[in-house]
Design a protein around this motif. Structure first.
Motif, mmCIF file in Angstrom:
data_model
loop_
_atom_site.group_PDB
_atom_site.id
_atom_site.type_symbol
_atom_site.label_atom_id
_atom_site.label_comp_id
_atom_site.label_asym_id
_atom_site.label_seq_id
_atom_site.Cartn_x
_atom_site.Cartn_y
_atom_site.Cartn_z
ATOM 1 N N LYS A 90 0.834 -1.203 0.000
ATOM 2 C CA LYS A 90 0.000 0.000 0.000
ATOM 3 C C LYS A 90 0.872 1.258 0.000
ATOM 4 O O LYS A 90 2.049 1.230 0.376
ATOM 5 C CB LYS A 90 -0.929 0.001 1.211
ATOM 6 N N THR A 98 4.810 4.311 -4.163
ATOM 7 C CA THR A 98 3.608 5.134 -4.025
ATOM 8 C C THR A 98 3.311 5.877 -5.325
ATOM 9 O O THR A 98 4.189 6.520 -5.895
ATOM 10 C CB THR A 98 3.777 6.146 -2.869
ATOM 11 N N GLU A 130 -4.475 4.913 0.238
ATOM 12 C CA GLU A 130 -3.411 3.942 0.475
ATOM 13 C C GLU A 130 -3.535 2.731 -0.439
ATOM 14 O O GLU A 130 -2.542 2.114 -0.808
ATOM 15 C CB GLU A 130 -3.447 3.464 1.932
ATOM 16 N N THR A 156 2.578 4.609 1.037
ATOM 17 C CA THR A 156 3.011 5.294 2.259
ATOM 18 C C THR A 156 3.925 6.436 1.869
ATOM 19 O O THR A 156 4.379 6.538 0.721
ATOM 20 C CB THR A 156 3.786 4.333 3.193
#
Length: 407
Positions: A268, A276, A319, A270
């Motif tokens: 996910k 990301t 996320e 971050t």
């Protein structure tokens, strides 16, 4: 008239004129980036056909790439001096009332920034894959298990995945026969790339020169790039994939199975993650039958009843964004694998990537074709007796287009 429509309307005449020198047009189209090196070699290697066949295949391939490529093709036909002198009749076919010295893209001053605006719009709608390599492709290939049957044929799947993602510019790494804890630790290590010394204990191999070998470079050289692919080939049950120590009689972590949702959450977004905002694709070849079921359920087929029909981004991202998970089968059912030729799902994924990426298709378009291909396969003695339905869920915010690596 749109470029695609203009080519389609005059297709026969265009092909006839370009056949006067099919080698020239093929070279020009390749030099201007309208076809890949792989496509160029395939077209150039057509054997035992008349000259026109080369041009027919080329024009069809251009049209299949969409409006933008068709417009660039028309621009090339109108502005390249060699093409204009070699195929002078094209002027009367495509631009009877237009001087060839006038650029096709010429526009008034009030629209002079249109091309740059269009480029920015496309960049906003599509993930930009510019790194070399494109990214990492990690394969977890579980064949031998403590309590379950050996997964014969899985090496064929791993090899097919390595070939296609290497071709698409990814650095391909593989971990074999991982327990649940090893899978969990390896995935966390690949997600962060923070403690790369751990990779040695997972026996990581790398795809190089058409085979898996020891890592070509030391682990500190690993970088995420602009995309991440994770392929898990293993046994599984509803919502989980099994480690090699997995117990088919016990579910969840207690039975040494890793929840698919936890695999997804490992990657996910971050503030610290280099992934990301970048696309992360998971391809999972594993049964999803309920725990404790002795007689594994299989899909049955029914007659088709298809109907005919006419035809600015937020500052913050969730996320769970930028993730796509493709599964060999839907929940509660098994996934089929041939002990020689590999699994229905993974082999279809590799075939459709090979074909679709050459056309410039995005990943969801390709996976829709995988769903169709897998759904049409038959595994029983009678039609409809044994079927399989793959699926994918996408949280990608943009189009993901994987491009063959130019060599």
């Amino acid at each position: 008239m749109a470029a695609t429509g203009k080519i389609r309307q005059n297709k026969t005449a265009i092909q006839e004129k370009l056949s006067d020198d099919h080698v020239l047009i093929l070279n020009k189209v390749f030099e201007n980036g309208l076809i890949t090196k792989r496509e160029y070699k395939n077209l150039k290697s057509i054997q035992g056909e008349n000259v026109e066949r080369h041009v027919v295949e080329l024009v069809d391939k251009i049209m299949n790439k969409g409006e933008d490529t068709c417009q660039k093709f028309l621009d090339l036909l109108q502005t390249d001096e060699d093409i204009k002198s070699t195929y002078p009749e094209l002027r009367d076919i495509l631009w009877p009332n237009t001087s060839l010295s006038t650029p096709v893209q010429a526009s008034s001053s009030e629209h002079s920034d249109a091309p740059s605006q269009e480029k920015r719009r496309k960049e906003d709608e599509q993930y930009q894959l510019k790194s070399q390599p494109t990214g990492l492709c990690v394969i977890i290939n579980n064949e031998k298990f403590k309590y379950m049957k050996q997964r014969l044929g899985t090496d064929k799947d791993a090899e097919s995945l390595a070939k296609v993602f290497s071709w698409l510019g990814f650095r391909v790494l593989m971990c074999e026969d991982q327990t649940m804890d090893q899978m969990d630790q390896a995935l966390k290590c690949f997600a962060s790339l923070s403690d790369l010394s751990q990779l040695q204990k997972f026996g990581v191999k790398e795809w190089s020169e058409n085979r898996f070998t020891d890592l070509q470079e030391s682990p500190p050289s690993l970088k995420h790039g602009d995309a991440f692919i994770c392929c898990i080939l293993s046994h599984g049950m509803s919502g989980v994939v099994s480690g090699t120590d997995g117990d088919p009689e016990v579910g969840g972590i207690e039975g040494k199975h890793l929840f698919i949702r936890d695999i997804r959450r490992t990657f996910k977004a971050t503030n610290q993650s280099a992934l990301t905002g970048k696309p992360k694709v998971f391809l999972i070849q594993a049964c999803q039958a309920p725990q404790g079921v002795k007689r594994l359920p299989k899909h049955r087929g029914v007659p088709s009843k298809d109907l005919q029909a006419d035809g600015s981004h937020p500052t913050y991202i969730p996320e769970e964004a930028d993730i796509l998970v493709a599964m060999a089968t839907v929940d509660d059912f098994v996934a089929h694998r041939n002990i020689i030729s590999g699994s229905w799902f993974i082999q279809s994924v590799c075939e459709q990537l090979d074909w679709g990426c050459q056309r410039g298709d995005d990943i969801t378009t390709i996976l829709h074709r995988v769903n169709m291909d897998v759904s049409e396969k038959e595994g029983g003695a009678r039609p409809g007796e044994v079927k399989q339905m793959s699926e994918f869920t996408s949280r990608l915010r943009k189009r993901l287009v994987l491009t063959p690596q130019q060599k």
